[in-house]
Design a protein around this motif. Structure first.
Motif, PDB file in Angstrom:
ATOM      1  N   ASP A 340       0.806  -1.224   0.000  1.00  0.00           N
ATOM      2  CA  ASP A 340       0.000   0.000   0.000  1.00  0.00           C
ATOM      3  C   ASP A 340       0.836   1.270   0.000  1.00  0.00           C
ATOM      4  O   ASP A 340       0.368   2.334  -0.408  1.00  0.00           O
ATOM      5  CB  ASP A 340      -0.919   0.030   1.229  1.00  0.00           C
ATOM      6  N   ASP A 341       2.075   1.176   0.467  1.00  0.00           N
ATOM      7  CA  ASP A 341       2.877   2.382   0.645  1.00  0.00           C
ATOM      8  C   ASP A 341       4.094   2.459  -0.255  1.00  0.00           C
ATOM      9  O   ASP A 341       4.740   3.510  -0.318  1.00  0.00           O
ATOM     10  CB  ASP A 341       3.350   2.476   2.112  1.00  0.00           C
ATOM     11  N   MET A 366       5.730   5.843   0.808  1.00  0.00           N
ATOM     12  CA  MET A 366       4.918   6.784   1.582  1.00  0.00           C
ATOM     13  C   MET A 366       4.949   6.269   3.022  1.00  0.00           C
ATOM     14  O   MET A 366       4.072   5.526   3.473  1.00  0.00           O
ATOM     15  CB  MET A 366       3.491   6.777   1.016  1.00  0.00           C
ATOM     16  N   ALA A 367       6.011   6.648   3.752  1.00  0.00           N
ATOM     17  CA  ALA A 367       6.260   6.070   5.080  1.00  0.00           C
ATOM     18  C   ALA A 367       5.156   6.425   6.071  1.00  0.00           C
ATOM     19  O   ALA A 367       4.795   5.618   6.924  1.00  0.00           O
ATOM     20  CB  ALA A 367       7.609   6.550   5.595  1.00  0.00           C
ATOM     21  N   ARG A 368       4.663   7.619   5.996  1.00  0.00           N
ATOM     22  CA  ARG A 368       3.524   8.080   6.797  1.00  0.00           C
ATOM     23  C   ARG A 368       2.652   8.896   5.863  1.00  0.00           C
ATOM     24  O   ARG A 368       3.084   9.232   4.773  1.00  0.00           O
ATOM     25  CB  ARG A 368       3.992   8.988   7.968  1.00  0.00           C
ATOM     26  N   ASP A 369       1.438   9.269   6.318  1.00  0.00           N
ATOM     27  CA  ASP A 369       0.631  10.069   5.394  1.00  0.00           C
ATOM     28  C   ASP A 369       1.175  11.501   5.290  1.00  0.00           C
ATOM     29  O   ASP A 369       0.678  12.310   4.518  1.00  0.00           O
ATOM     30  CB  ASP A 369      -0.862  10.035   5.720  1.00  0.00           C
TER      31      ASP A 369
END
Lengths: 414, 244
Positions: A340-341, A366-369
């Motif tokens: 997903d990331d 995308m480690a965090r939003d």
């Protein structure tokens, strides 16, 4: 104190109904130049670090009025110039300020006013993309994008005023813009002048939706695009549509009326069930070189090198701007999902004449939003090319002063 | 006597069930579902939270505007990484507008909505009357109708849907969504029925479970919704994307 000020500003913006999106990023580019190529790499830095703060503020005081400001604060560190090692860099005596640059970039600042639901007026500095091409937009004469291998690169806006007349499934647009000169520091506020006349563009577009196809027809009149002071009215056409649910086809063409030259692309995009998209485009530009013209130019460069006169790959745009062939293929795989990331991308520009390709693989996490990390590479490979007097072969791709480059970027959104 | 009573009871039960099926048709139930879940026009503010396999979640906030059966537009407002992105649907055409590129690229209906467990068509194309043929089948729960919906066209994300609708107020209760292979892909639970205005009540929350990857699910929460609006047709033009 600074933090309180920032929070205060943020709260004040929100109280006014301003939507604010910001990001900060640090990008490090490390490359390796070709020191003995046909084009000089003396003034090409092999290490570039870019620090950027970017903010976009949107404000809609009433239903009919909308304002947007998009600006960046940039810091650049340029190091390891190729000519420093060999001692041949012409401007090696330049002070350190040459390697430490600061810049404010006002990418967009514009307002939109709708006096009537069908009419929309836009004024300010704005980015415009009218064509449907993914890697290249031949009709983009207003604010051209430069890097085919990075279709996600943002272009700079241009000062313009435009009027849209919108019907239920069509839009007429008339636009007048000035070609902007970028200042080294501060807000760009100058318009190019050619032979004492302002360089400007007048353009019109008709856009319509026909079933599952959208069509744009354009007329672009630039008084300084091909030759200073000479009007050259170009005609542009762009179409894109869905053949089946996951297969999109598109085409975009520019016909230059003065010389009858054509610049066009034809392509398709297919979305797989894992949501990755494969895009293939055929790119043709009459202004490019034929195989024999390229071979002749390469020989001239070879002789120049023997005489110790090599054009610069970084600054001699008069020459390097011509070193491209007429025909290419661009192939890209976007958002190939690992999870997903984590997404992979791969873009390549293929030169079929020389059986050569410039490739750019990348991975984005995308480690965090609010945090993303990306690593992008750039690499050339040629299997053939124009024959030089010493028997070696040189392809279009071999002329790039920096054939190998890696770019790492950390970006935080807030 | 007992035999007569039993027969009478059987007959009454049969008549009751027939009435239950006869008082409303599948077409009427579909129409009611569409009116509740996808009114003819509305503007709303919604949050979608996507729960991932690794235990993390992402929440997206958005504003939405719908006009008629075929026009839908979404503006993403948070998180900052997607702020400014827009989605527009006009009939069978859907575009995603990316603000950094200043361009709109076409979207496939089957793509997941922002990587969550809703498909684009679950959000952008709520028109079961147009897309599905329905029939009422026996419900395991006597307080609900059970509809079996069969896809009419290739543009829908699902081939077959089982939908449970409350007999008392016609609110959707749950749904099961199947692919062409017959495999169950998703299941939904509709909850938190809320009166947004005197003329409009709907479930505020939809939980969509991923039946292929059971650890995944997405929750859509409707925070505000207004249905007494007249959207300007110009808001549903590709050329309007990026203009606020």
């Amino acid at each position: 104190m600074a933090r309180k000020l920032l929070i205060g500003l943020f709260v004040s913006f929100q109280a006014l109904g301003v939507e604010l999106a910001q990001d900060v990023s640090v990008k490090t580019d490390v490359g390796r130049t070709v020191t003995d190529g046909l084009i000089s790499s003396d003034d090409v830095p092999q290490f570039v670090q870019t620090y950027q703060w970017q903010a976009t503020a949107k404000f809609k005081p009433q239903e009919s009025t909308f304002f947007l400001i998009d600006s960046s604060l940039l810091g650049l560190i340029l190091e390891n110039f190729d000519g420093e090692k060999s001692g041949t860099r012409a401007d090696i005596e330049k002070p350190m300020s040459d390697r430490r640059k600061g810049k404010i970039s006002l990418n967009e600042i514009y307002g939109v006013y709708e006096p009537l639901p069908s009419w929309s007026l836009t004024f300010g500095r704005k980015r415009i993309t009218w064509g449907s091409g993914y890697f290249k937009n031949p009709t983009d004469l207003i604010n051209p994008s430069k890097n085919i291998l990075d279709p996600t690169a943002a272009r700079k806006g241009t000062f313009l005023g435009s009027v849209d007349y919108r019907k239920e499934s069509s839009t007429w647009t008339i636009l007048k813009s000035g070609v902007t000169r970028e200042k080294e520091n501060g807000i760009p506020d100058q318009i190019y002048e050619v032979e004492g006349k302002t360089r400007e563009m007048t353009a019109a577009r008709y856009w319509t939706l026909l079933g599952t196809y959208d069509l744009s027809i354009m007329r672009l009149d630039d008084n300084g695009y091909t030759k200073p002071g000479v009007r050259d009215i170009d005609t542009g056409v762009s179409v894109s549509g869905l053949v089946v649910d996951a297969l999109e086809v598109h085409g975009e063409a520019l016909l230059k009326s003065a010389k009858g030259q054509k610049d066009y692309i034809l392509g398709f995009g297919y979305t797989f069930s894992n949501e990755s998209t494969l895009t293939l485009e055929y790119l043709h530009n009459d202004l490019g070189q034929s195989a024999s013209e390229f071979a002749s130019l390469a020989k001239k460069l070879y002789v120049g090198k023997k005489l110790g006169q090599r054009p610069s790959g970084n600054s001699d745009e008069n020459l390097t701007g011509k070193l491209y062939l007429k025909d290419h293929f661009a192939l890209g795989l976007q958002r190939y999902k690992y999870n997903d990331d984590v997404f992979f991308t791969f873009n390549t520009l293929i030169n079929p004449v020389h059986r050569a390709a410039a490739m750019s693989p990348g991975v984005n996490w995308m480690a965090r939003d609010w945090l993303s990390l990306s690593l992008v590479g750039f690499y050339n490979k040629s299997f053939s090319g124009a024959k030089l007097p010493d028997g070696s072969k040189v392809s279009e791709q071999d002329l790039f002063p920096m054939p190998l480059r890696t770019s790492f970027e950390i970006k935080a959104y807030f | 006597m007992n035999r007569i009573s039993f027969c009478l009871l059987l007959a009454m039960n049969y008549t009751f069930n027939q009435n239950a099926y006869a008082d409303v048709t599948a077409a009427e139930l579909l129409e009611k579902y569409d009116k509740i879940m996808g009114p003819a026009q509305f503007e709303s503010e919604m949050d979608m939270t996507s729960n991932r396999e690794d235990g993390t979640s992402r929440t997206y906030s958005m504003k939405a505007l719908k006009s008629g059966d075929d026009k839908f537009r979404i503006w993403f407002t948070s998180p900052s990484a997607v702020s400014g992105q827009e989605i527009l649907r006009i009939g069978d055409n859907s575009w995603l507008y990316l603000p950094n590129l200043k361009r709109a690229s076409r979207l496939a209906n089957r793509d997941s909505f922002q990587g969550g467990d809703f498909n684009n068509s679950d959000i952008l194309r709520v028109n079961y009357t147009k897309d599905f043929d329905g029939k009422i089948i026996t419900s395991e729960d006597p307080s609900s109708y059970k509809l079996e919906l069969k896809s009419k066209n290739k543009d829908t994300s699902y081939d077959l849907i089982h939908l449970w609708i409350a007999k008392s107020n016609f609110m959707p209760l749950k749904g099961e969504y199947f692919g062409t292979s017959g495999k169950k892909l998703r299941s939904a639970e509709f909850s938190d029925v809320k009166e947004y205005s005197k003329s409009y009540t709907r479930p505020a929350k939809v939980l969509m479970k991923n039946e292929i990857v059971p650890a995944r699910s997405s929750i859509l929460v409707v925070k505000k919704i207004k249905i007494d609006i007249t959207p300007a047709p110009q808001k549903f033009l590709q050329t309007d994307l990026g203009k606020g």
